[in-house]
Design an enzyme around this catalytic site. Structure first.
Site: not given
Ligand code: XLS
Ligand code: MG
Length: 344
Positions: A50, A53
């Site tokens: 993200h 992150d």
């Molecule tokens: C949430 C998502 C998230 C995405 C990344 O449900 O899986 O983790 O993969 O933003």
């Protein structure tokens, strides 16, 4: 049939403290760099991010400070021999995204979401990836009357277009999910995600990421969703995991609920050369809350191991024998052959 090429990635959020909506963290947090040091030992080479992150606290930093911080992360990746897979703007925690990011009813809040997305693109460039993932977390409603669905889809497309124009190199992968945190989202399935790209001026730079659990939450078979996306040449990433029925997004270890369902995901990916253009096998899995600190990354190791085991089983099948069963339309025999192969 083709053969796939498989390398594995996950995001730092997949090693986590075990908090849930009903209880606080159950484990200590692990520093980002320490997590990076765990990747190779678990069999992983790719890191998913993200935006925050990579650059925590980015809302309070200037563009050049963001660039400096991202540059430091790039150095860390190099040090650990890791490759960045994608960066995704986190548009679901800030107060200004309570009513959604791109689809918020507030103009100022929509502007924040777009500005944040541009910063996410800057971070991706600095880390050295052209892949942007959009999980459209709050682009939906709790009640139908709150937003206009036509307007909302247009707003999502407009935001995508701004990002595509902002950097002509990037490509966007839409990660669809039907619900959670919203009651209903505007882009619930992969068909929706792929069609969205056609409304932009750069459809060749819009693809998708399929998460197994998200397909299951929509009542769909993940391997068929993957097949649909691959038929369009649009499956640019996956988030493999598992899910026990239609409840909250569980992010269980890959194959841990339904081995055959997992097998069919591995099989469709392999038979259509997934990974030959550099696509990664992402594992969006979470450790159980009960797991103690020193063994809280086993879910990643396990998911990868199960993937490779299922790959071996798929590649070891007697295709000639299977083709004969298919030609004879003896699917009961085929069913038994697959089940026996899975329990051998
Ligand atoms: C949430 C998502 C998230 C995405 C990344 O449900 O899986 O983790 O993969 O933003
Ligand atoms: Mg995911």
């Amino acid at each position: 049939m083709k053969k796939g090429t498989f390398r594995f990635s996950f995001g730092p959020w997949n090693i986590h403290e075990g908090a849930d909506p009903f209880g606080p963290p159950a484990r200590d947090s692990i520093a980002f760099e320490k997590k990076l040091g765990m990747y190779k030992g678990l069999g992983f080479d790719g890191v998913q991010f993200h935006d925050d992150d990579a650059v925590p606290n980015m809302n309070n930093l200037t563009a050049s400070a963001i660039q400096n911080e991202a540059h430091k992360v790039k150095k860390l990746l190099d040090k650990h021999g890791l490759v960045p897979e994608f960066v995704a703007p986190r548009l679901w925690e800030d107060k200004r995204t309570i009513d959604g990011g791109y689809t918020s009813n507030s103009k100022a809040d929509r502007e924040y979401a777009i500005d944040r997305s541009k910063k996410c693109v800057d971070i991706a460039r600095e880390l050295g990836t052209r892949n942007i993932v959009l999980w459209l977390a709050r682009e939906g409603t709790y009640i139908r009357e709150a937003k206009d669905s036509v307007e909302s889809v247009k707003r999502i497309v407009e935001a995508m277009q701004i990002m595509l124009d902002y950097d002509k190199e990037i490509r966007i992968m839409i990660e669809s999910k039907p619900n959670e945190p919203m009651d209903h989202t505007y882009i619930p399935t992969i068909g929706h995600a792929i069609a969205l790209g056609l409304l932009t001026n750069a459809p060749d730079r819009v693809g998708c990421l399929i998460e197994s659990a998200h397909a299951l939450l929509a009542g769909l078979d993940p391997s068929d969703e993957m097949g649909y996306a691959m038929a369009h040449g649009k499956l640019w990433s996956v988030h493999l995991n598992d899910q026990n029925g239609m409840k909250f997004d569980q992010d269980k270890s890959f194959g841990s609920v339904d081995l055959r369902r997992a097998f069919n995901q591995v099989r469709i990916l392999d038979r259509h050369g997934y990974g030959n253009d550099g696509e990664w096998i992402g594992l969006d899995v979470k450790a159980m809350r009960t797991q103690k600190d020193d063994v809280a990354a086993k879910h990643l190791r396990n998911s990868r191991e199960i993937f490779l085991k299922l790959l071996e089983i798929s590649r070891g099948l007697d295709e000639k024998k299977m083709n004969k069963m298919i030609a004879d339309r003896d699917y009961e025999e085929l069913d038994l052959y697959i089940m026996k192969s899975l329990i051998k």
